[in-house]
Design a protein around this motif. Structure first.
Motif, short mmCIF file in Angstrom:
data_model
loop_
_atom_site.label_atom_id
_atom_site.label_comp_id
_atom_site.label_asym_id
_atom_site.label_seq_id
_atom_site.Cartn_x
_atom_site.Cartn_y
_atom_site.Cartn_z
N UNK A 440 0.83 -1.21 0.00
CA UNK A 440 0.00 0.00 0.00
C UNK A 440 0.86 1.26 0.00
N UNK A 441 1.93 1.24 0.82
CA UNK A 441 2.82 2.40 0.88
C UNK A 441 3.59 2.56 -0.42
N UNK A 442 4.05 1.45 -1.00
CA UNK A 442 4.77 1.52 -2.27
C UNK A 442 3.90 2.13 -3.36
N UNK A 443 2.63 1.73 -3.39
CA UNK A 443 1.71 2.31 -4.40
C UNK A 443 1.54 3.80 -4.17
N UNK A 444 1.38 4.19 -2.92
CA UNK A 444 1.14 5.61 -2.61
C UNK A 444 2.36 6.46 -2.96
N UNK A 445 3.54 5.86 -2.89
CA UNK A 445 4.77 6.59 -3.18
C UNK A 445 5.21 6.45 -4.63
N UNK A 446 4.37 5.81 -5.44
CA UNK A 446 4.65 5.74 -6.87
C UNK A 446 5.42 4.53 -7.32
N UNK A 447 5.42 3.46 -6.53
CA UNK A 447 6.11 2.23 -6.91
C UNK A 447 5.16 1.03 -6.86
N UNK A 448 4.12 1.04 -7.67
CA UNK A 448 3.19 -0.11 -7.66
C UNK A 448 3.87 -1.33 -8.27
N UNK A 449 3.62 -2.49 -7.68
CA UNK A 449 4.19 -3.72 -8.22
C UNK A 449 3.37 -4.18 -9.41
N UNK A 450 4.05 -4.65 -10.43
CA UNK A 450 3.38 -5.23 -11.58
C UNK A 450 2.60 -6.46 -11.11
N UNK A 451 1.27 -6.50 -11.32
CA UNK A 451 0.47 -7.63 -10.82
C UNK A 451 0.97 -8.98 -11.30
N UNK A 452 1.65 -9.01 -12.44
CA UNK A 452 2.12 -10.27 -12.99
C UNK A 452 3.54 -10.62 -12.54
N UNK A 453 4.18 -9.73 -11.81
CA UNK A 453 5.59 -9.95 -11.45
C UNK A 453 5.71 -10.82 -10.21
N UNK A 454 6.91 -11.34 -10.03
CA UNK A 454 7.20 -12.13 -8.83
C UNK A 454 7.11 -11.26 -7.58
N UNK A 455 7.51 -9.97 -7.71
CA UNK A 455 7.46 -9.07 -6.56
C UNK A 455 6.06 -8.87 -6.02
N UNK A 456 5.06 -8.95 -6.89
CA UNK A 456 3.68 -8.76 -6.45
C UNK A 456 3.23 -9.87 -5.52
N UNK A 457 3.88 -11.02 -5.61
CA UNK A 457 3.50 -12.15 -4.76
C UNK A 457 4.19 -12.12 -3.40
N UNK A 458 5.18 -11.24 -3.26
CA UNK A 458 5.85 -11.11 -1.96
C UNK A 458 5.00 -10.24 -1.02
N UNK A 459 5.16 -10.43 0.29
CA UNK A 459 4.35 -9.63 1.24
C UNK A 459 4.85 -8.20 1.40
N UNK A 460 5.93 -7.83 0.72
CA UNK A 460 6.46 -6.48 0.82
C UNK A 460 7.20 -6.15 -0.47
N UNK A 461 7.57 -4.87 -0.60
CA UNK A 461 8.30 -4.40 -1.77
C UNK A 461 9.73 -4.09 -1.34
N UNK A 462 10.70 -4.74 -1.98
CA UNK A 462 12.10 -4.52 -1.63
C UNK A 462 12.58 -3.19 -2.20
N UNK A 463 13.46 -2.53 -1.44
CA UNK A 463 14.04 -1.24 -1.85
C UNK A 463 15.38 -1.50 -2.52
N UNK A 464 15.61 -0.87 -3.66
CA UNK A 464 16.89 -0.99 -4.36
C UNK A 464 17.25 0.35 -4.97
N UNK A 465 18.18 1.06 -4.33
CA UNK A 465 18.60 2.35 -4.85
C UNK A 465 19.29 2.23 -6.19
N UNK A 466 20.04 1.14 -6.40
CA UNK A 466 20.75 0.95 -7.66
C UNK A 466 19.76 0.86 -8.83
N UNK A 467 18.60 0.23 -8.58
CA UNK A 467 17.59 0.09 -9.63
C UNK A 467 16.60 1.25 -9.64
N UNK A 468 16.82 2.21 -8.75
CA UNK A 468 15.93 3.36 -8.70
C UNK A 468 14.61 3.08 -8.01
#
Length: 672
Positions: A440-468
């Protein structure tokens, strides 16, 4: 505070045990605050520890010792519990009055100078949410140590010659075709740390497009280290502007420092080469002559050292292989770890922090920080002569995430290898796990997970400064302030917009800092904006509101009766004490006693290095007050004696929770 009483009782009971039973040594025992006041204000466990030695029932032992405690100042009575506890009851009015009048000096634990190094953000882009936990834990450690009287020096390590800085330089030169003058114009005309954030992400993608481009990075690294060229000049400009941006961001979070330690100065002043020669001379490092580590200098790590999981040796990237025929070939050993420039420089810095290197930096003033603390920085080119004596610490805490176990174990091992066992024991890796975002916080801050991605199935969104993919701290603070300002305005319709925003700024910082502290540092944090900013849950704003509520009681007392807190305290000496001593006032006494436990909790935190203990204590204290507030009126209480004692209890609670919040780096707004 309660520690002075606990220590007084402990000494009296230990002395009585020596006299009563002819003992020269008393086993360690506790003087605890029991879970309910029915079990006493303090509970002494000594009878259980003595039972085996004396071969007598704990209750019989306790009965012999009870009389020794009764005559102590501030103790009203001592009872022996059926199971053998000594239950100690305090003189309640005297206890509260002494603390309200400031007659109890703060607890001070004798300690030598301590260095806490924290934050250490790579100076190549804006600070992001992953850096929040390091800075919050580090700054709170500093505050906890200073609370107990420990002299602390706060250092922030700046890696100004590393890969991340080189990558930004490559971005400016290769992707944007800019030299020093153009980079300076960009720095003067943009939010530079944000600009470099985006550029760093683009450079990462550029490398992935053609791995041969990594040779450009390697060349930039060499130029950056050697100096005297445009690459080094661009690097110095980038680092200076980014570090200043980081300091501004951290000041918003109530974080300050004493010294910025630059890696470039360690190299230019030859700290690393000097430390390396010491290690070689003492046989602490060995040159491998065969096997997969041939040509590498390695250090053997003790069997018991915690090196983390799945750690592989790394290349000896900038250590030239030294041919030494006197060194016998050594078979590959998983306990042998390669020494490279990156961990070698940090090792040299650790030696310097303990005063073991025999060399020192030059220093220059940077600025006075927003909270008034002067800031210094190392330099290798003409420092000033009036700098404080930095380094030479008795204990060092390196606040760095758990992925750095290898490096931190290496530091301790290097100290042991040179015979500095005490320093090795006092070289503390203050580790923690990482920070992620709720979906929910990732979406509000402009980082929504792609519904089809592996990340969407995780309980959280990982932060990666290298990937922006990461939230800049300033953006997060701005969003929290906006939300908090709306809530403050809704609760206080007559409050001006500027005042609401000032309050919201304090609330936002409380939301972040408390969230970073309330979880065990060994757990990954999933940051959620709505959870952190909730005024009713286990949050920083909830704690602030408890103090604001207590403040409002005294504001209304002043309006209605012209009474200040000082007036209330002044009258207590002649106010009948029955209202505080009666069984009907147990809730008030429970609030006072719990508020007094701050120094005891701080000692627990220092021993365990677990700040969730402090956060849970603050939350429990606020809950206790709110329950008392709703059940026992103060302003509308008709009996004057009862009103005075209740107001006094609230005054003490307010002072203690405010101190607790200050230890956590949280300020209290006037309105919420």
């Amino acid at each position: 505070m309660i520690l002075s009483v606990q220590r007084q009782v402990h000494e009296a009971v230990a002395d009585a045990a020596r006299r009563q039973f002819g003992l020269t040594e008393i086993p360690p025992f506790g003087v605890e605050v029991p879970p309910t006041r029915a079990l006493g204000d303090l509970a002494v466990t000594v009878a259980f520890q003595l039972a085996r030695t004396l071969r007598r029932p704990p209750k019989a032992i306790a009965e012999q010792l009870a009389g020794a405690v009764t005559g102590l100042p501030g103790i009203s009575r001592v009872e022996v519990a059926p199971n053998g506890y000594l239950n100690v009851y305090l003189e309640r009015p005297a206890f509260l009055l002494a603390r309200l009048r400031g007659e109890i000096p703060p607890f001070r634990a004798p300690a030598d100078k301590t260095v806490v190094e924290h934050t250490a953000i790579n100076p190549n882009k804006a600070a992001h949410i992953g850096h929040l936990r390091n800075a919050t834990l580090g700054d709170t450690l500093v505050r906890v140590l200073r609370f107990r009287g420990t002299p602390v020096e706060v250092q922030n390590y700046i890696d100004d010659t590393g890969v991340q800085v080189a990558d930004v330089i490559v971005g400016f030169r290769e992707l944007e075709q800019q030299g020093l003058a153009e980079v300076r114009r960009v720095a003067d005309s943009t939010r530079f740390d944000y600009h470099c954030w985006d550029l760093y992400s683009r450079v990462t993608e550029w490398y992935e497009g053609d791995k041969a481009r990594l040779e450009i990075r390697a060349a930039a690294l060499r130029d950056l280290e050697h100096g005297g060229n445009e690459v080094a000049e661009i690097g110095a400009l980038v680092v200076d502007r980014i570090v200043r941006a980081h300091l501004t961001t951290m000041a918003r979070l109530n974080v300050s420092y004493d010294l910025l330690t630059y890696e470039g100065d360690i190299l230019r002043l030859h700290f690393w080469s000097h430390a390396f020669e010491i290690l070689k001379a003492q046989g602490a490092v060995f040159l491998r002559t065969e096997g997969r580590l041939a040509g590498c200098w390695v250090m053997r790590i003790d069997e018991g050292a915690n090196m983390g999981e799945s750690i592989e040796p790394v290349n000896a990237e900038s250590i030239e292989p030294v041919k030494d025929e006197s060194i016998e070939p050594i078979n590959d050993d998983p306990r042998e770890k390669v020494i490279v420039r990156s961990n070698g420089v940090v090792t040299a810095n650790q030696f310097w922090k303990f005063g073991l290197l025999g060399r020192d930096f030059q220093y220059q003033r940077v600025a006075a920080q927003p909270h008034g603390r002067p800031l210094w920085a190392t330099t290798s080119a003409g420092g000033v002569g009036d700098a404080p004596p930095f380094g030479r610490a008795a204990r060092i805490y390196n606040v760095i995430d758990s992925r750095q176990m290898y490096l931190q174990a290496l530091l301790s091992q290097a100290l042991r290898a040179l015979g500095h066992q005490v320093e090795a024991e006092n070289s503390v890796h203050f580790s923690y796990e990482m920070v992620a975002l709720s979906h929910a916080t990732a979406r509000e801050l402009g980082y929504p997970a792609d519904p089809e991605s592996e990340g969407a199935r995780k309980p959280f969104v990982e932060v990666s400064g290298r990937k922006g993919v990461g939230v800049k701290i300033d953006d997060l603070l701005d969003l929290l302030i906006e939300k908090a300002s709306t809530e403050v305005g809704r609760r206080n319709p007559g409050l001006g917009a500027d005042e609401a925003r000032r309050a919201a700024g304090l609330i936002a910082v409380a939301a972040i800092r408390y969230f970073m502290l309330k979880f065990s540092r060994g757990k990954l944090i999933v940051f959620d904006i709505e959870e952190a900013l909730n005024f009713e849950g286990e949050t920083g704003p909830y704690l602030q509101y408890a103090v604001v509520r207590a403040n409002n009681i005294f504001l209304k007392l002043a309006e209605r009766e012209g009474l200040t807190e000082a007036d209330v305290v002044a009258t207590l000496g002649t106010t009948p004490p029955e209202e505080l001593e009666s069984s009907e006032q147990e809730a008030l006494w429970a609030l006072v006693l719990e508020a007094s436990r701050l120094d005891d909790v701080v000692e627990q935190v220092v021993r365990s290095l677990e700040f969730s203990v402090l956060a849970k204590y603050a939350f429990g204290l606020a809950q206790l007050f709110n329950a008392f507030y709703h059940r026992y009126p103060i302003l509308n209480e008709e009996r004057v004696e009862r009103k005075r004692w209740r107001a006094a209890g609230v005054a003490y609670f307010r002072a203690q929770l405010t101190r607790t919040l200050d230890v956590m780096g949280i300020e209290v707004p006037s309105r919420m």
